[in-house]
Design an enzyme around this catalytic site. Structure first.
Site, PDB file in Angstrom:
ATOM      1  CG  HIS A  76      -1.611  -1.172   1.300  1.00  0.00           C
ATOM      2  ND1 HIS A  76      -2.680  -1.299   0.266  1.00  0.00           N
ATOM      3  CD2 HIS A  76      -2.084  -2.382   1.186  1.00  0.00           C
ATOM      4  CE1 HIS A  76      -4.031  -2.182   0.071  1.00  0.00           C
ATOM      5  NE2 HIS A  76      -3.676  -3.031   1.095  1.00  0.00           N
ATOM      6  CE1 TYR A 340      -0.240  -4.830   7.294  1.00  0.00           C
ATOM      7  CE2 TYR A 340      -1.062  -3.245   8.850  1.00  0.00           C
ATOM      8  CZ  TYR A 340      -1.493  -4.698   7.819  1.00  0.00           C
ATOM      9  OH  TYR A 340      -2.661  -4.257   6.652  1.00  0.00           O
TER      10      TYR A 340
END
Length: 363
Positions: A76, A340
């Site tokens: 992303h 993440y």
């Protein structure tokens, strides 16, 4: 009265269960400092069962497939920051003691994005769209969620995600994945083949503003008496989208233009699970007749080019949860938290480049 934390929580059948040992409620109102939960939960760096992968394995996989782009998210990578607020309507308080579900306005910072690790990729209608949100709550509580405009997640395990990542690498000269590699992957992962069939039957909407964004993984919401109820959540749009324009940033440009004309809103829906709905497999949809609780309205008021201090520096870790929301045993949740964290720690130490989406240049 709040439940004594020394007493056991109750599951959806009303029987005692042990509470999970997790870190919750990190951060402060209006100061969405990235939290490296992954480094706490996975101090040894392993992701998935049996020590099959490390967090660095996934980071290296994204770099191998999309190239090395210092300073950007490994997945992303292309995005734009947004700000706004969430108005809880009190309906969610029936299921959860989380403050966000009361009759209260909560500040929100967020980020729209496209899946993939190339921050300069051209917008395409078929690319999966993401929406990350960080809710500031009273005291030290915070809630973060990273969602997609998909009806189900394509994978149900870290191994499946990693294998699909490698199989999706484009071939020089064609700009598309190797059909043989993808066919071999799908033969090995029938759960993803089934999920892709579900996704194909739910074509994407024209833009960001009219997309439904869903958490896809199941969570527990916990009420003041300690009763745990499984839910999946989604944000359903309350407006149509402006048509995307020509150019590599057509989807993002249309979003920026629309936000300039006024706020955009989504309704938060909590879908209540029932036995035997799957809680640890995000590739499987829940039946459409499940009860839905309207918990409030998200309103986004402005867009910003990614920069220090806005959503560029937020780690949308799905395990940053306030009291009243708890994770299930879905293996993707822990893996996402860990990866993440690795992506965040890597990009914070790298030089920054200008984002492809420059809000001030959109006319």
């Amino acid at each position: 009265m709040a439940r004594d934390r020394s007493t056991p929580a109750l599951n959806w059948r009303g029987t005692p269960v042990s509470r999970r040992s997790i870190l919750i409620g990190l951060g402060a109102v209006g100061a969405f400092v990235a939290v490296d939960l992954g480094s706490v939960a996975f101090a040894n760096g392993w992701v998935g069962g049996g020590g099959a992968f490390t967090r660095q394995t996934f980071v290296d996989g994204f770099r191998a497939v999309f190239g090395n782009h210092p300073g950007f998210r490994k997945n992303h990578a292309k995005g734009v920051a947004v700000t706004g607020y969430f108005d809880g309507n009190g309906n969610g308080a029936e299921l959860s003691s989380a403050a966000v579900f009361g009759r209260v306005r909560t500040p929100v910072t967020g980020r729209f994005s496209l899946s993939g690790g190339d921050p300069f990729m051209a917008d395409t209608p078929s690319a999966a769209r993401g929406l990350g949100l960080a809710f500031g709550l009273p005291g030290a509580d915070q809630w973060r969620t990273a969602m997609l405009n998909l009806p189900v997640f394509p994978d149900n395990s870290p191994r499946g995600f990693y294998d699909r990542l490698l199989a999706s690498a484009t071939v020089a000269g064609t700009g598309k994945p190797d059909p043989a590699a993808m066919a071999a992957f799908l033969a090995k992962h029938p759960e993803t083949a089934a999920a892709m069939a579900v996704i194909k039957n739910h074509p994407p909407t024209p833009g960001f503003a009219d997309s439904t964004f869903s958490g896809l993984n199941a969570f527990y919401v916990v009420d003041a008496a300690g009763r745990r109820t499984p839910v999946r959540w989604s944000f359903t749009p309350l407006q149509a989208a402006l048509p995307s324009t020509a150019g590599d940033d057509g989807l993002f440009d249309a979003l920026v233009r629309q936000l300039r004309t006024g706020p955009l809103s989504w309704r938060l829906h909590l879908v209540v699970g029932e036995p035997p709905d799957p809680l640890t497999d995000a590739t499987l949809p829940w039946p459409p007749e499940r009860r839905v609780v309207d918990a409030g309205t998200l309103t986004l008021t402005g867009a910003e080019t990614e920069a220090p201090g806005n959503a560029r520096d937020v780690n949308f870790d799905p395990l940053v949860l306030p009291p009243g929301i708890e994770p299930t045993d879905d293996p993707l949740l822990s893996a996402r938290s860990s990866v993440y964290a690795a992506s965040y720690r890597a990009r914070t130490g790298e030089p920054k480049s200008a984002s492809a989406v420059q809000v001030g240049e959109v006319s």
